[in-house]
Design an enzyme around this catalytic site. Structure first.
Site, PDB file in Angstrom:
ATOM      1  N   ARG A   1       0.831  -1.188   0.000  1.00 43.23           N
ATOM      2  CA  ARG A   1       0.000   0.000   0.000  1.00 43.23           C
ATOM      3  C   ARG A   1       0.875   1.252   0.000  1.00 43.23           C
ATOM      4  NH1 ARG A   1      -4.763  -0.706  -1.679  1.00 43.23           N
ATOM      5  NH2 ARG A   1      -5.541   1.070  -0.496  1.00 43.23           N
ATOM      6  N   VAL A   2       0.411   2.272  -0.714  1.00 48.64           N
ATOM      7  CA  VAL A   2       1.227   3.490  -0.764  1.00 48.64           C
ATOM      8  C   VAL A   2       1.295   4.167   0.594  1.00 48.64           C
ATOM      9  CG1 VAL A   2       0.862   3.892  -3.216  1.00 48.64           C
ATOM     10  CG2 VAL A   2      -0.769   4.829  -1.557  1.00 48.64           C
ATOM     11  N   ASP A   3       0.338   3.864   1.458  1.00 45.61           N
ATOM     12  CA  ASP A   3       0.437   4.407   2.813  1.00 45.61           C
ATOM     13  C   ASP A   3       1.339   3.538   3.684  1.00 45.61           C
ATOM     14  OD1 ASP A   3      -1.217   2.242   3.104  1.00 45.61           O
ATOM     15  OD2 ASP A   3      -2.974   3.366   3.753  1.00 45.61           O
ATOM     16  N   ASP A   4       1.910   2.473   3.102  1.00 46.43           N
ATOM     17  CA  ASP A   4       2.917   1.668   3.793  1.00 46.43           C
ATOM     18  C   ASP A   4       4.316   2.067   3.351  1.00 46.43           C
ATOM     19  OD1 ASP A   4       1.161   0.218   5.301  1.00 46.43           O
ATOM     20  OD2 ASP A   4       0.981  -1.423   3.869  1.00 46.43           O
TER      21      ASP A   4
END
Length: 781
Positions: free
Chosen positions: A649-652
């Protein structure tokens, strides 16, 4: 070796019927992954790798700065991966540009594959003691025997089908849809779409006007084709020795009885029914019964808290809730009816009154007389359902009528009610199941996911049954009563296709029936891929390492067993009709070898249509970031050969002193350590660097914790990625908090890492909630 500058490797086998000699300069970045299968064993010495043959040798050499010089008949795909060509002359032309307008470049130079898949060896690591190349240079080829019988037997076959699917999607998907039963065919326009918020409302429609029923296609159609006596479901209980089965005829009868009851208590087409059941046969029965009468089912994982269940009840306002009194998972009893009672109390306080709670007596976990009861609302399944007729008229629905709601629970905010419709989902999930698993009518198929997640919808219930498959449904835990339980089940039912999270242990079982493996849950890192291939599949089973989402309905990027070489850790190439693109922060498509944001342009039949009651959130979440595209929320890399690698995930992404570091990259580095079995990385606040890297590490069984090992793990990351990516903290983890489908709950890990223990939130969906307490206890070790 003795300080020499190159390694001589001799390879022979069926792929050319010749010997190949490769001189590899040890200062180059070449990686050679040898694959073989009996009767072609691999013999390794400190000087050479030999696969036996009597054919005369053909020399191939490579130096650090020169390309391979190939004999006639060999060629390369983009970037230099060895692939067989149809042409008689060697491929000497310039490399092709890898552009997003040409989605077929990865197979244009291929006609068929070298054969002889086998146990993966890291030759460079065996000889030099360290890896010389990135994972993207590793190729694992399917065996000739497997490829020749596969639905997609070669890259050329895939190329032909994929070309059709993207150049003429209407005809491609119409041809497939016509294989199912439609009471009325769809209109002249097969699909209609708008994925650009700048052009108006986001809309996706497939086969609109076509009248069908997915339950009819799962059951009646198979019975009418002569498969009524074929086993549809093998059910394995929590306790060994407790099992049952249903043929397609028996399953249809059970579905019709429940469907008739639901109609009698006032459930009509378009009404919602919440299903809060464990993995009993009654769970897919309930799903199919709702679909038969045109009702919308919303399955909630039986383990969600009362508060989470209440949120979903309040949002979809069901006519009926279906549950059971309790379930055993391993040695633990979960009192589901009590959870439902509390949820219904909370929903009533919010104005949503449920008149019927149909409750199945699961007497292996709890007796009827011990169950709390509200007279007038609560109804025992066994007291009423068996009284109803075993036939039920089908409610024919439009292809765009809703089939089910499935709520995704984010770490914050209101759960999102993902809405899938009937026709497109039916066609897509059936097609992806058939090709991604190379399904044959003789296969026994087992997916370990729960029907509370999308995997259980698409690849436990609908996809398999639409193909007339025999499915194993398992109530219990994979490590109960011991870690060999899954393999006992594989051997018991002679499972040939096994779709699971690759984190299970292997012991004294044979597993000889397996022929295809699938990986579900977390993106599988290369080291885990090799373990899955070597240990679980005995180096003979292709792996369908799939990428998809609740929102996509089915597989989007996935290997097709037998069609092309795999790279450990890569999801490989797009499924038919799927057009993935990688874009930068401005939404500009990036060409060639790159990393960025994974999007999809153009719709596909299985795509979700909206978020229940909140189309604005649907548009904002998935289509506003990059207008004209569906934004997956995932990061992705495409290598020089066109293979796709999901980076999480891009939030990861952790921002360490200005360096943007993907958690998946650090996790892969950690797992490459020989004593690390699994790793999960999260970001934590750091007063100097902005964010620090916090790694939860599960060690190989029997390896003790030590400061020396901590330093060794950090050093692996420093060497493979760089000092900037070195973890600030290694947290020993006996296990990781996962859902039953194998997804790691990183929200919980972030809270533990930041010591926000009073904000852990709902842990009821975990396969083993006790692991949270173990992680907290080890926080300062």
């Amino acid at each position: 070796m003795d300080g020499g500058s190159s390694i001589k490797i001799v390879m022979e086998g069926r792929m050319t019927h010749h010997t190949i000699i490769i001189n590899i300069n040890i200062n180059s970045s070449t990686s050679c992954i040898l694959t073989s299968a009996p009767p072609f064993p691999t013999s390794l010495t400190s000087k050479s790798c030999i696969l036996t043959s009597s054919s005369p040798p053909i020399p191939i050499s490579r130096t650090a700065k020169s390309p391979l010089n190939l004999p006639p008949g060999f060629g390369f795909g983009f970037g230099g991966s060895p692939l067989v060509r149809m042409e008689d002359q060697p491929f000497t032309g310039p490399r092709k540009n890898l552009t997003t307008s040409n989605h077929l470049r990865h197979v244009e130079s291929m006609s068929h594959l070298p054969s002889g898949a086998g146990r993966i060896t890291r030759l460079n690591a065996l000889i030099l003691g360290e890896a010389l190349a990135s994972e993207e240079d590793d190729l694992v080829f399917p065996s000739e025997a497997f490829s020749t019988q596969a639905h997609v037997s070669s890259p050329r076959k895939y190329l032909e089908m994929y070309e059709r699917s993207v150049q003429d999607p209407s005809r491609f998907w119409s041809d497939i849809a016509s294989q199912f039963y439609w009471r009325e065919k769809w209109g002249q326009q097969v699909y209609r779409e708008n994925l650009d918020v700048r052009k108006g409302k986001i809309e996706i429609e497939w086969f609109k006007g076509g009248m069908t029923n997915i339950c009819y296609n799962c059951l009646d159609r198979n019975i009418e084709s002569g498969n009524g006596d074929k086993i549809a479901i093998y059910w394995e209980g929590n306790e060994p020795g407790i099992d049952s089965s249903l043929t397609y005829n028996q399953l249809l009868a059970r579905v019709c009885q429940l469907a008739n009851y639901l109609k009698e208590v006032g459930v009509h087409k378009g009404d919602a029914v919440v299903i809060y059941l464990p993995m009993l046969m009654e769970l897919p029965i309930a799903m199919l019964a709702c679909a038969r009468i045109g009702a919308i089912h919303s399955v909630v994982f039986a383990g969600f808290s009362a508060e989470s269940l209440a949120q979903r009840i309040i949002d979809c306002r069901p006519k009926v809730v279906i549950t059971c009194n309790a379930v055993r998972r391993g040695s633990k009893i979960i009192y589901l009816k009590e959870i439902v009672d509390n949820a219904l109390l909370e929903s009533a306080q919010n104005g949503i009154i449920i008149d019927v709670c149909l409750t199945y007596e699961n007497d292996s976990a709890m007796k009827k007389e011990m169950t709390k009861w509200i007279k007038g609302r609560d109804i025992w399944w066994q007291d009423v359902i068996l009284k109803y007729p075993v036939t039920c008229d089908v409610e024919w629905v439009d292809a765009e009528d809703p089939l089910f709601l499935l709520y995704t629970s984010g770490s914050t905010g209101k759960p999102k009610g993902v809405l899938h419709t009937t026709g497109g989902y039916m066609v897509y999930t059936a097609t992806t199941f058939k090709y991604a698993f190379d399904y044959k009518p003789t296969d026994i198929y087992w997916c370990t996911a729960d029907c509370g997640w999308i995997t259980g919808h698409s690849y436990v219930t609908y996809g398999p049954l639409l193909n007339g498959a025999t499915v194993v449904v398992f109530e219990g835990a994979p490590n109960y009563p011991d870690v060999g339980r899954c393999w006992d089940i594989v051997d018991k039912y002679k499972v040939s296709i096994f779709y699971t999270a690759p984190t299970l242990y292997v012991s004294r079982r044979s597993r000889k029936s397996l022929r295809v493996l699938g990986s579900v849950g977390e993106p599988i890192n290369p080291s885990a891929w090799r373990w899955f291939f070597n240990v679980i599949g005995d180096a003979r089973c292709p792996i369908s390492d799939t990428w998809w989402q609740t929102e996509t309905g089915g597989f989007m990027i996935t290997p097709l067993p037998g069609a092309w070489p795999q790279k450990p850790g890569s999801a490989t190439f797009p499924f038919f009709g799927v057009q993935p693109v990688i874009v930068d922060e401005k939404g500009v498509e990036i060409e060639g070898e790159c990393s960025g944001y994974l999007c999809v342009k153009r719709s596909w039949p299985g795509a979700f249509r909206t978020l229940h009651g909140d189309h604005e959130r649907y548009e904002t979440t998935y289509f506003s970031s990059f207008p004209g595209y569906y934004f997956s929320g995932d990061g992705c890399s495409r290598d020089k050969d066109g293979y796709y690698w999901l980076t999480g995930r891009v939030d990861d992404v952790i921002n360490v002193s200005g360096h943007r570091i993907g958690t998946a990259e650090v996790e892969s580095a950690l797992v490459s350590h020989p004593q690390c079995a699994e790793a999960a990385v999260v970001g934590v606040e750091h007063e100097v660097k902005g964010q620090g890297i916090y790694a939860f590490v599960t060690l190989v069984e029997g390896v003790p914790y030590s400061d020396e090992l901590r330093k060794s793990l950090v050093l692996v990351v420093r060497n493979q990625i760089g000092a900037f990516a070195a973890p600030d903290k290694i947290h020993w983890a006996p296990g990781l908090p996962k859902t039953r489908s194998g997804k790691i709950m990183r929200r919980i890990l972030r809270k533990i890492a930041s010591r926000q223990l009073d904000e852990l939130g709902d842990t009821s969906t975990l396969a083993d909630p006790a692991v949270v307490d173990q992680l907290i206890a080890l926080a300062d070790c």
